[in-house]
Design an enzyme around this catalytic site. Structure first.
Site, PDB file in Angstrom:
ATOM      1  N   ASP A 204      -0.914  -5.084   9.047  1.00  0.00           N
ATOM      2  CA  ASP A 204      -0.950  -3.827   8.280  1.00  0.00           C
ATOM      3  C   ASP A 204       0.114  -2.882   8.797  1.00  0.00           C
ATOM      4  O   ASP A 204       0.710  -3.123   9.838  1.00  0.00           O
ATOM      5  CB  ASP A 204      -2.338  -3.182   8.446  1.00  0.00           C
ATOM      6  N   ASP A 206      -0.546   0.208   9.758  1.00  0.00           N
ATOM      7  CA  ASP A 206      -1.276   1.292  10.405  1.00  0.00           C
ATOM      8  C   ASP A 206      -1.357   2.473   9.432  1.00  0.00           C
ATOM      9  O   ASP A 206      -1.189   2.303   8.213  1.00  0.00           O
ATOM     10  CB  ASP A 206      -0.656   1.672  11.757  1.00  0.00           C
TER      11      ASP A 206
HETATM   12  N1  LIG Z   1      -3.457  -0.774  12.786  1.00  0.00           N
HETATM   13  C1  LIG Z   1      -4.109  -1.306  13.806  1.00  0.00           C
HETATM   14  N2  LIG Z   1      -4.507  -0.533  14.855  1.00  0.00           N
HETATM   15  C2  LIG Z   1      -5.158  -1.072  15.891  1.00  0.00           C
HETATM   16  N3  LIG Z   1      -5.482  -2.376  15.994  1.00  0.00           N
HETATM   17  C3  LIG Z   1      -5.111  -3.176  14.974  1.00  0.00           C
HETATM   18  N4  LIG Z   1      -5.292  -4.500  14.802  1.00  0.00           N
HETATM   19  C4  LIG Z   1      -4.727  -4.810  13.611  1.00  0.00           C
HETATM   20  N5  LIG Z   1      -4.184  -3.726  13.014  1.00  0.00           N
HETATM   21  C5  LIG Z   1      -4.414  -2.688  13.853  1.00  0.00           C
END
Ligand SMILES: Nc1ncnc2[nH]cnc12
Ligand SMILES: CSC[C@H]1O[C@H](OP(=O)(O)O)[C@H](O)[C@@H]1O
Length: 257
Positions: A204, A206
């Site tokens: 992703d 974030d």
């Molecule tokens: N955006 C994110 N923040 C923290 N841990 C994660 N693991 C996978 N995506 C994450």
């Protein structure tokens, strides 16, 4: 004797169709689950799912010391961590693989060391990852035409919550990827002079980008990336030599006060 330990993260809870399951006890308590010993492409490995086989252990409750100690106890000299991470930059895209070369610790309440005294050690953490394995995983992924980045600073947050938008924008100033489990795993492996490398899957962007992160989405992307991670492991494992030519085994030299 298994010289290579693999710690599975979110979405990766088994590696081998057949294995011997070992119940290991350590001075720090039990590891996250039974450790599975078996072969991947002719190479004996010890596999441990970090969150437990049914993903019942959140990142802040993983007994990292027991996990690393147990693998070391079984004769493991090299550890490969598998992780799901968020991306903090546009050009590191969901689905890409990152082989991190640095990290930043933003955790708050974890057991970080095996050396609580009276023996006092301060290991150098300048180069926390094994350069031999990092290069091998990068080249292997490239040869397999898997999108891969050979550098990346992984910031570890305490979790289990994801970041606020403000935190995410701040982390973008000094890190490339974000997750909740690299620390203290990496440092503990270093304290036992083990080689440690990570194959991270970006799941992703974030929350600095518009859309908030969502755990379900992370698991979906991890399923899609599963084959990439297994292909890298399958092809790279037979090329990991038994003799360590890197300096990881010397991490404790000059570290004792
Ligand atoms: N955006 C994110 N923040 C923290 N841990 C994660 N693991 C996978 N995506 C994450
Ligand atoms: C399931 S979303 C958050 C969770 O995923 C990552 O786990 P891992 O590093 O073990 O693959 C992240 O660090 C969080 O623990």
């Amino acid at each position: 004797m298994a010289y290579i330990g693999i710690i599975g993260g979110s979405g990766l809870y088994d590696l081998m169709a057949e294995s011997k399951k070992v119940d290991v006890d350590t001075p720090y308590g039990k590891p996250s689950d039974l450790i599975e010993i078996g072969e991947v492409n002719g190479v004996e490995v010890a596999f441990l799912p970090r969150h437990g086989k049914k993903h019942t252990i959140p990142p802040h409750k993983v007994n990292y010391r027991a996990n690393i100690w147990a693998l070391h106890d079984l004769g493991v000299e090299r550890i490969i961590g598998l992780n799901a991470v968020g991306s903090l930059r546009e050009d590191y895209k969901p689905g890409d693989i990152v082989i991190p070369d640095q990290y930043i610790d933003f955790t708050k309440r974890r057991e970080l060391t095996f050396y609580d005294g009276p023996q006092v050690y301060h290991i150098s953490e300048a180069d926390p990852f094994c350069p031999e394995m990092n290069e091998l995983f990068y080249q292997t992924a490239k040869n397999l035409k898997i999108p891969v980045h050979n550098t990346g600073t992984y910031i570890t947050i305490e979790g289990p919550r994801f970041s606020t938008r403000a935190e995410s924008k701040m982390f973008r100033q000094f890190a490339d990827i974000i997750g909740m489990t690299l620390v203290p795993e990496v440092g503990l492996a270093g304290e036992l002079a083990l080689c440690y490398s990570v194959i991270a899957s970006i799941t992703d962007y974030d929350v600095w980008s518009e859309k908030p992160v969502d755990a379900r989405e992370v698991m979906t992307i991890m399923k899609q990336n599963d084959k990439k991670v297994r292909d890298i492991l399958f092809n790279a494992l037979p090329r990991i030599g038994k003799d360590r030519k890197c300096a990881c085994s010397l991490r404790l030299d000059n570290a004792k006060v």
